[in-house]
Write a protein that holds these residues in place. Structure first.
Motif, PDB file in Angstrom:
ATOM      1  N   VAL A  37       0.848  -1.200   0.000  1.00 19.93           N
ATOM      2  CA  VAL A  37       0.000   0.000   0.000  1.00 19.93           C
ATOM      3  C   VAL A  37       0.879   1.244   0.000  1.00 19.93           C
ATOM      4  N   SER A  38       1.932   1.237   0.801  1.00 19.45           N
ATOM      5  CA  SER A  38       2.867   2.374   0.823  1.00 19.45           C
ATOM      6  C   SER A  38       3.492   2.608  -0.539  1.00 19.45           C
ATOM      7  N   ALA A  39       3.919   1.538  -1.195  1.00 18.40           N
ATOM      8  CA  ALA A  39       4.537   1.672  -2.515  1.00 18.40           C
ATOM      9  C   ALA A  39       3.550   2.249  -3.524  1.00 18.40           C
ATOM     10  N   LEU A  40       2.305   1.791  -3.483  1.00 22.92           N
ATOM     11  CA  LEU A  40       1.285   2.313  -4.395  1.00 22.92           C
ATOM     12  C   LEU A  40       1.001   3.783  -4.129  1.00 22.92           C
ATOM     13  N   GLU A  41       0.918   4.147  -2.857  1.00 20.60           N
ATOM     14  CA  GLU A  41       0.677   5.548  -2.506  1.00 20.60           C
ATOM     15  C   GLU A  41       1.866   6.435  -2.880  1.00 20.60           C
ATOM     16  N   ASP A  42       3.085   5.951  -2.614  1.00 21.84           N
ATOM     17  CA  ASP A  42       4.281   6.726  -2.955  1.00 21.84           C
ATOM     18  C   ASP A  42       4.367   6.972  -4.451  1.00 21.84           C
ATOM     19  N   ALA A  43       4.044   5.948  -5.235  1.00 25.21           N
ATOM     20  CA  ALA A  43       4.085   6.108  -6.688  1.00 25.21           C
ATOM     21  C   ALA A  43       3.053   7.133  -7.140  1.00 25.21           C
ATOM     22  N   THR A  44       1.877   7.099  -6.550  1.00 24.71           N
ATOM     23  CA  THR A  44       0.833   8.058  -6.896  1.00 24.71           C
ATOM     24  C   THR A  44       1.260   9.475  -6.554  1.00 24.71           C
ATOM     25  N   CYS A  45       1.846   9.651  -5.364  1.00 22.17           N
ATOM     26  CA  CYS A  45       2.300  10.980  -4.932  1.00 22.17           C
ATOM     27  C   CYS A  45       3.425  11.505  -5.825  1.00 22.17           C
ATOM     28  N   ALA A  46       4.222  10.617  -6.349  1.00 21.37           N
ATOM     29  CA  ALA A  46       5.334  11.004  -7.217  1.00 21.37           C
ATOM     30  C   ALA A  46       4.881  11.143  -8.667  1.00 21.37           C
ATOM     31  N   ASP A  47       3.560  11.033  -8.898  1.00 14.98           N
ATOM     32  CA  ASP A  47       2.994  11.100 -10.241  1.00 14.98           C
ATOM     33  C   ASP A  47       3.607  10.043 -11.160  1.00 14.98           C
ATOM     34  N   ALA A  48       3.841   8.873 -10.581  1.00 14.21           N
ATOM     35  CA  ALA A  48       4.379   7.730 -11.328  1.00 14.21           C
ATOM     36  C   ALA A  48       3.324   6.634 -11.299  1.00 14.21           C
ATOM     37  N   THR A  49       3.591   5.558 -11.962  1.00 13.50           N
ATOM     38  CA  THR A  49       2.635   4.459 -11.980  1.00 13.50           C
ATOM     39  C   THR A  49       3.366   3.136 -12.081  1.00 13.50           C
ATOM     40  N   TYR A  50       2.697   2.101 -11.660  1.00 11.42           N
ATOM     41  CA  TYR A  50       3.161   0.733 -11.889  1.00 11.42           C
ATOM     42  C   TYR A  50       2.318   0.170 -13.019  1.00 11.42           C
ATOM     43  N   GLU A  51       2.966  -0.491 -13.938  1.00 13.33           N
ATOM     44  CA  GLU A  51       2.231  -1.122 -15.031  1.00 13.33           C
ATOM     45  C   GLU A  51       1.739  -2.512 -14.643  1.00 13.33           C
ATOM     46  N   VAL A  52       2.544  -3.212 -13.825  1.00 15.78           N
ATOM     47  CA  VAL A  52       2.223  -4.593 -13.461  1.00 15.78           C
ATOM     48  C   VAL A  52       2.483  -4.796 -11.979  1.00 15.78           C
ATOM     49  N   MET A  53       1.640  -5.616 -11.366  1.00 16.04           N
ATOM     50  CA  MET A  53       1.889  -6.065  -9.998  1.00 16.04           C
ATOM     51  C   MET A  53       1.881  -7.584 -10.009  1.00 16.04           C
ATOM     52  N   VAL A  54       2.946  -8.174  -9.482  1.00 10.56           N
ATOM     53  CA  VAL A  54       3.008  -9.613  -9.252  1.00 10.56           C
ATOM     54  C   VAL A  54       2.583  -9.786  -7.807  1.00 10.56           C
ATOM     55  N   LEU A  55       1.474 -10.464  -7.581  1.00 10.91           N
ATOM     56  CA  LEU A  55       0.841 -10.489  -6.265  1.00 10.91           C
ATOM     57  C   LEU A  55       0.648 -11.914  -5.768  1.00 10.91           C
ATOM     58  N   ASP A  56       1.237 -12.194  -4.611  1.00 11.33           N
ATOM     59  CA  ASP A  56       1.068 -13.481  -3.943  1.00 11.33           C
ATOM     60  C   ASP A  56      -0.361 -13.570  -3.420  1.00 11.33           C
ATOM     61  N   LEU A  57      -1.142 -14.472  -3.977  1.00 13.29           N
ATOM     62  CA  LEU A  57      -2.536 -14.609  -3.585  1.00 13.29           C
ATOM     63  C   LEU A  57      -2.679 -15.015  -2.126  1.00 13.29           C
ATOM     64  N   MET A  58      -1.705 -15.711  -1.600  1.00 17.02           N
ATOM     65  CA  MET A  58      -1.764 -16.176  -0.214  1.00 17.02           C
ATOM     66  C   MET A  58      -0.966 -15.248   0.703  1.00 17.02           C
ATOM     67  N   LEU A  59      -0.932 -13.988   0.376  1.00 21.06           N
ATOM     68  CA  LEU A  59      -0.243 -12.996   1.179  1.00 21.06           C
ATOM     69  C   LEU A  59      -0.735 -13.062   2.616  1.00 21.06           C
ATOM     70  N   GLU A  60       0.191 -13.032   3.555  1.00 18.61           N
ATOM     71  CA  GLU A  60      -0.178 -13.137   4.959  1.00 18.61           C
ATOM     72  C   GLU A  60      -1.217 -12.070   5.313  1.00 18.61           C
ATOM     73  N   GLY A  61      -2.211 -12.494   6.012  1.00 19.81           N
ATOM     74  CA  GLY A  61      -3.294 -11.591   6.371  1.00 19.81           C
ATOM     75  C   GLY A  61      -4.471 -11.688   5.407  1.00 19.81           C
ATOM     76  N   GLY A  62      -4.306 -12.422   4.310  1.00 24.33           N
ATOM     77  CA  GLY A  62      -5.395 -12.647   3.376  1.00 24.33           C
ATOM     78  C   GLY A  62      -5.882 -11.410   2.655  1.00 24.33           C
ATOM     79  N   ALA A  63      -5.023 -10.456   2.449  1.00 21.92           N
ATOM     80  CA  ALA A  63      -5.445  -9.180   1.889  1.00 21.92           C
ATOM     81  C   ALA A  63      -5.122  -9.021   0.405  1.00 21.92           C
ATOM     82  N   ALA A  64      -4.808 -10.081  -0.287  1.00 20.84           N
ATOM     83  CA  ALA A  64      -4.414  -9.949  -1.691  1.00 20.84           C
ATOM     84  C   ALA A  64      -5.538  -9.396  -2.568  1.00 20.84           C
ATOM     85  N   LEU A  65      -6.748  -9.858  -2.356  1.00 18.64           N
ATOM     86  CA  LEU A  65      -7.857  -9.360  -3.181  1.00 18.64           C
ATOM     87  C   LEU A  65      -8.143  -7.892  -2.899  1.00 18.64           C
ATOM     88  N   ALA A  66      -8.061  -7.502  -1.646  1.00 17.78           N
ATOM     89  CA  ALA A  66      -8.249  -6.092  -1.295  1.00 17.78           C
ATOM     90  C   ALA A  66      -7.132  -5.243  -1.906  1.00 17.78           C
TER      91      ALA A  66
END
Length: 128
Positions: A37-66
């Motif tokens: 979340v911090s990385a996404l917010e930092d990129a937004t604040c810097a007027d940058a973007t990510y084109e792709v996210m590689v996301l572990d579906l079983m991320l601890e805390g179960g928050a991958a879908l969110a």
């Protein structure tokens, strides 16, 4: 091209990151939901973007879908490649739940194959 890797196992995330860097892809690694979340917010604040996210579906805390949903809000054109070591969503239903899902891969996918998919989806983005 910028990619955000969200993988709870830092060693695996570093392997993926190194393969992407070799292809000239700028790759950031987050090992938790909060870091991502911090990385996404930092990129937004810097007027940058990510084109792709590689996301572990079983991320601890179960928050991958969110996190995928939040990413679609902060970076609407971001493509998400889900990786997992589970059979959960193996029926393909992940594509019904996440509009930005583009691929669903096992965690054991060779890093060079994952890097090729990141490159493909990062350079062939479109609004769906």
């Amino acid at each position: 091209m910028r990619t955000l890797i969200v993988e709870g196992c830092a060693d695996l995330g570093i392997v993926w990151q190194r393969h992407l860097l070799r292809l000239g892809v700028e790759a950031d690694l987050a090992t938790s939901h909060a870091d991502a979340v911090s990385a996404l917010e930092d990129a937004t604040c810097a007027d940058a973007t990510y084109e792709v996210m590689v996301l572990d579906l079983m991320l601890e805390g179960g928050a991958a879908l969110a996190l995928s949903d939040y990413a679609s809000y902060r970076h609407p054109l971001m493509q998400v490649i889900f990786v997992t070591n589970s059979v959960f969503f193996s029926d393909g239903s992940i594509f019904n739940h996440c509009a930005n899902a583009r691929a669903f891969l096992p965690t054991g996918t060779p890093p060079e194959d994952l890097a090729a998919m990141v490159e493909h989806y990062g350079t062939n983005r479109q609004v769906i």
